[in-house]
Scaffold this motif. Sequence first.
Motif, PDB file in Angstrom:
ATOM      1  N   ARG A   1       0.848  -1.256  -0.090  1.00 47.84           N
ATOM      2  CA  ARG A   1       0.142  -0.047  -0.012  1.00 47.84           C
ATOM      3  C   ARG A   1       0.810   1.430   0.009  1.00 47.84           C
ATOM      4  NH1 ARG A   1      -0.165  -1.825   5.488  1.00 47.84           N
ATOM      5  NH2 ARG A   1       0.753  -0.345   6.680  1.00 47.84           N
ATOM      6  N   LEU A   2       0.292   2.309  -0.394  1.00 48.65           N
ATOM      7  CA  LEU A   2       1.160   3.368  -0.444  1.00 48.65           C
ATOM      8  C   LEU A   2       0.650   4.531   0.679  1.00 48.65           C
ATOM      9  CD1 LEU A   2       0.935   5.062  -4.152  1.00 48.65           C
ATOM     10  CD2 LEU A   2       3.179   4.549  -2.635  1.00 48.65           C
ATOM     11  N   GLU A   3       1.517   4.813   1.413  1.00 50.63           N
ATOM     12  CA  GLU A   3       1.290   5.877   2.669  1.00 50.63           C
ATOM     13  C   GLU A   3       1.867   7.343   2.379  1.00 50.63           C
ATOM     14  OE1 GLU A   3       2.178   4.224   6.451  1.00 50.63           O
ATOM     15  OE2 GLU A   3       0.881   2.511   6.271  1.00 50.63           O
ATOM     16  N   LYS A   4       1.125   7.978   2.532  1.00 50.21           N
ATOM     17  CA  LYS A   4       1.539   9.558   2.608  1.00 50.21           C
ATOM     18  C   LYS A   4       2.068  10.060   4.019  1.00 50.21           C
ATOM     19  CE  LYS A   4       1.444  13.615   0.205  1.00 50.21           C
ATOM     20  NZ  LYS A   4       0.695  14.776  -0.605  1.00 50.21           N
ATOM     21  N   ARG A   5       3.250  10.311   4.291  1.00 53.79           N
ATOM     22  CA  ARG A   5       3.871  10.691   5.519  1.00 53.79           C
ATOM     23  C   ARG A   5       4.443  12.023   5.519  1.00 53.79           C
ATOM     24  NH1 ARG A   5       6.694   5.076   7.335  1.00 53.79           N
ATOM     25  NH2 ARG A   5       4.810   3.532   6.969  1.00 53.79           N
ATOM     26  N   ASP A   6       4.209  13.026   5.982  1.00 48.36           N
ATOM     27  CA  ASP A   6       4.443  14.433   5.722  1.00 48.36           C
ATOM     28  C   ASP A   6       4.286  14.695   4.492  1.00 48.36           C
ATOM     29  OD1 ASP A   6       5.311  14.680   8.201  1.00 48.36           O
ATOM     30  OD2 ASP A   6       7.086  13.661   8.024  1.00 48.36           O
ATOM     31  N   ARG A   7       5.214  14.703   3.736  1.00 47.44           N
ATOM     32  CA  ARG A   7       5.127  15.134   2.225  1.00 47.44           C
ATOM     33  C   ARG A   7       5.461  14.012   1.368  1.00 47.44           C
ATOM     34  NH1 ARG A   7       6.719  21.084   1.308  1.00 47.44           N
ATOM     35  NH2 ARG A   7       5.188  21.383  -0.037  1.00 47.44           N
ATOM     36  N   ALA A   8       6.128  12.567   2.154  1.00 45.16           N
ATOM     37  CA  ALA A   8       6.747  11.785   1.076  1.00 45.16           C
ATOM     38  C   ALA A   8       5.741  10.569   0.961  1.00 45.16           C
ATOM     39  CB  ALA A   8       8.027  11.092   1.820  1.00 45.16           C
ATOM     40  N   TRP A   9       6.083   9.901   0.011  1.00 47.98           N
ATOM     41  CA  TRP A   9       5.165   8.665  -0.517  1.00 47.98           C
ATOM     42  C   TRP A   9       5.981   7.346   0.055  1.00 47.98           C
ATOM     43  CZ3 TRP A   9      -0.017   8.459  -1.592  1.00 47.98           C
ATOM     44  CH2 TRP A   9      -0.498   9.491  -1.916  1.00 47.98           C
ATOM     45  N   ILE A  10       5.329   6.579   0.939  1.00 52.90           N
ATOM     46  CA  ILE A  10       6.156   5.444   1.065  1.00 52.90           C
ATOM     47  C   ILE A  10       5.393   4.277   0.813  1.00 52.90           C
ATOM     48  CG2 ILE A  10       7.234   4.143   3.251  1.00 52.90           C
ATOM     49  CD1 ILE A  10       8.204   6.996   3.092  1.00 52.90           C
ATOM     50  N   LEU A  11       6.116   3.311   0.002  1.00 47.13           N
ATOM     51  CA  LEU A  11       5.475   2.013  -0.275  1.00 47.13           C
ATOM     52  C   LEU A  11       5.728   1.117   0.891  1.00 47.13           C
ATOM     53  CD1 LEU A  11       4.039   0.505  -2.837  1.00 47.13           C
ATOM     54  CD2 LEU A  11       6.727  -0.556  -3.047  1.00 47.13           C
ATOM     55  N   VAL A  12       4.648   0.587   1.285  1.00 49.04           N
ATOM     56  CA  VAL A  12       4.495  -0.534   2.489  1.00 49.04           C
ATOM     57  C   VAL A  12       4.351  -1.824   2.162  1.00 49.04           C
ATOM     58  CG1 VAL A  12       3.805  -0.665   4.807  1.00 49.04           C
ATOM     59  CG2 VAL A  12       4.176   1.474   4.033  1.00 49.04           C
ATOM     60  N   CYS A  13       4.997  -2.732   2.204  1.00 50.55           N
ATOM     61  CA  CYS A  13       4.621  -3.948   1.908  1.00 50.55           C
ATOM     62  C   CYS A  13       4.031  -4.779   2.939  1.00 50.55           C
ATOM     63  CB  CYS A  13       6.239  -4.949   1.572  1.00 50.55           C
ATOM     64  SG  CYS A  13       5.834  -6.371   0.954  1.00 50.55           S
ATOM     65  N   GLU A  14       2.918  -5.611   2.549  1.00 49.83           N
ATOM     66  CA  GLU A  14       2.059  -6.097   3.706  1.00 49.83           C
ATOM     67  C   GLU A  14       2.750  -7.561   3.806  1.00 49.83           C
ATOM     68  OE1 GLU A  14      -1.753  -5.538   2.106  1.00 49.83           O
ATOM     69  OE2 GLU A  14      -1.649  -3.272   2.834  1.00 49.83           O
ATOM     70  N   ALA A  15       3.493  -8.058   2.779  1.00 51.59           N
ATOM     71  CA  ALA A  15       4.217  -9.326   2.641  1.00 51.59           C
ATOM     72  C   ALA A  15       5.215  -9.193   3.788  1.00 51.59           C
ATOM     73  CB  ALA A  15       4.153  -9.802   1.274  1.00 51.59           C
ATOM     74  N   CYS A  16       6.145  -8.450   3.407  1.00 53.61           N
ATOM     75  CA  CYS A  16       7.333  -8.529   4.110  1.00 53.61           C
ATOM     76  C   CYS A  16       7.525  -7.391   5.136  1.00 53.61           C
ATOM     77  CB  CYS A  16       8.808  -8.630   3.412  1.00 53.61           C
ATOM     78  SG  CYS A  16       9.216  -7.218   2.215  1.00 53.61           S
ATOM     79  N   GLY A  17       6.750  -6.480   5.041  1.00 49.57           N
ATOM     80  CA  GLY A  17       7.051  -5.210   6.226  1.00 49.57           C
ATOM     81  C   GLY A  17       7.961  -4.247   5.861  1.00 49.57           C
ATOM     82  N   ALA A  18       8.544  -4.403   4.354  1.00 47.90           N
ATOM     83  CA  ALA A  18       9.501  -3.473   3.877  1.00 47.90           C
ATOM     84  C   ALA A  18       8.878  -2.297   3.845  1.00 47.90           C
ATOM     85  CB  ALA A  18      10.390  -3.756   2.867  1.00 47.90           C
ATOM     86  N   GLU A  19       9.679  -1.263   4.143  1.00 46.82           N
ATOM     87  CA  GLU A  19       9.222   0.105   3.552  1.00 46.82           C
ATOM     88  C   GLU A  19       9.987   1.155   2.542  1.00 46.82           C
ATOM     89  OE1 GLU A  19       8.300   2.471   7.087  1.00 46.82           O
ATOM     90  OE2 GLU A  19       6.676   0.988   7.729  1.00 46.82           O
ATOM     91  N   GLN A  20       9.667   1.360   1.606  1.00 44.92           N
ATOM     92  CA  GLN A  20      10.446   1.968   0.606  1.00 44.92           C
ATOM     93  C   GLN A  20       9.862   3.405  -0.002  1.00 44.92           C
ATOM     94  OE1 GLN A  20      13.183   0.834  -0.986  1.00 44.92           O
ATOM     95  NE2 GLN A  20      13.401   1.981  -2.565  1.00 44.92           N
ATOM     96  N   PRO A  21      10.939   4.657   0.380  1.00 44.93           N
ATOM     97  CA  PRO A  21      10.240   5.820  -0.246  1.00 44.93           C
ATOM     98  C   PRO A  21      10.087   5.725  -1.625  1.00 44.93           C
ATOM     99  CG  PRO A  21      12.313   6.129   0.865  1.00 44.93           C
ATOM    100  CD  PRO A  21      12.040   4.671   0.816  1.00 44.93           C
ATOM    101  N   VAL A  22       9.018   6.079  -2.326  1.00 41.20           N
ATOM    102  CA  VAL A  22       8.978   6.188  -3.723  1.00 41.20           C
ATOM    103  C   VAL A  22       9.073   7.669  -4.415  1.00 41.20           C
ATOM    104  CG1 VAL A  22       7.966   3.870  -4.016  1.00 41.20           C
ATOM    105  CG2 VAL A  22       6.367   5.914  -3.453  1.00 41.20           C
ATOM    106  N   PRO A  23       9.277   8.121  -5.371  1.00 41.34           N
ATOM    107  CA  PRO A  23       9.051   9.316  -6.108  1.00 41.34           C
ATOM    108  C   PRO A  23       7.991   9.874  -5.951  1.00 41.34           C
ATOM    109  CG  PRO A  23      10.277   7.725  -7.606  1.00 41.34           C
ATOM    110  CD  PRO A  23       9.508   6.771  -6.696  1.00 41.34           C
ATOM    111  N   PRO A  24       7.569  11.037  -5.672  1.00 44.54           N
ATOM    112  CA  PRO A  24       6.286  11.869  -5.575  1.00 44.54           C
ATOM    113  C   PRO A  24       5.936  11.944  -6.915  1.00 44.54           C
ATOM    114  CG  PRO A  24       8.143  13.385  -5.328  1.00 44.54           C
ATOM    115  CD  PRO A  24       8.901  12.256  -5.253  1.00 44.54           C
ATOM    116  N   PHE A  25       4.320  12.035  -7.020  1.00 48.94           N
ATOM    117  CA  PHE A  25       3.888  12.202  -8.440  1.00 48.94           C
ATOM    118  C   PHE A  25       2.541  13.123  -8.018  1.00 48.94           C
ATOM    119  CE2 PHE A  25       2.402   8.365  -6.422  1.00 48.94           C
ATOM    120  CZ  PHE A  25       1.152   8.410  -6.304  1.00 48.94           C
TER     121      PHE A  25
END
Length: 146
Positions: free
Chosen positions: A122-146
């Motif tokens: 799922r994509l989560e917006k935190r402050d002004r950044a978008w984070i890709l959160v994996c529900e399978a392994c729990g990894a969090e990855q910042p993704v480019p804004p759009f």
Amino acid sequence: MVKPSNIELLYDYDKLLERLYQKLPTRGARASRFELPRLIVERVGSKTIIKNFKQLCDVMRREPRIIMRYLLKELGAAGNFDEDSGSLTINIRVSAQTLNTLLQRFVKTYVICPTCGAPDTRLEKRDRAWILVCEACGAEQPVPPF
Ligand SMILES: [Zn+2]
């Protein structure tokens, strides 16, 4: 005429390859198993309509508005999403192939987990950044804004 020693060598090479493939991470395989439904595209005058846009968004588990924003930005075009029909109208002529390429790119960047390759994210917006959160392994990855 191939000498027996050469045959053996070839055989070993095949075995080696086989073992190599077995050791490769399954990430690529899992990611490629995520398939988008075929786009239903209609052109009306100078406009392009993706008839099954809502369905695509559901498969990707993303808000239509987010994917719309991405597509329109990439195409440099205006457009609008029709809630009732679930279709997206883009105010330029664009091929289904181009749209498909852009959507695949969206999936790669904003849907597939870069750590484990699962599409359960799922994509989560935190402050002004978008984070890709994996529900399978729990990894969090910042993704480019759009
Ligand atoms: Zn993951």
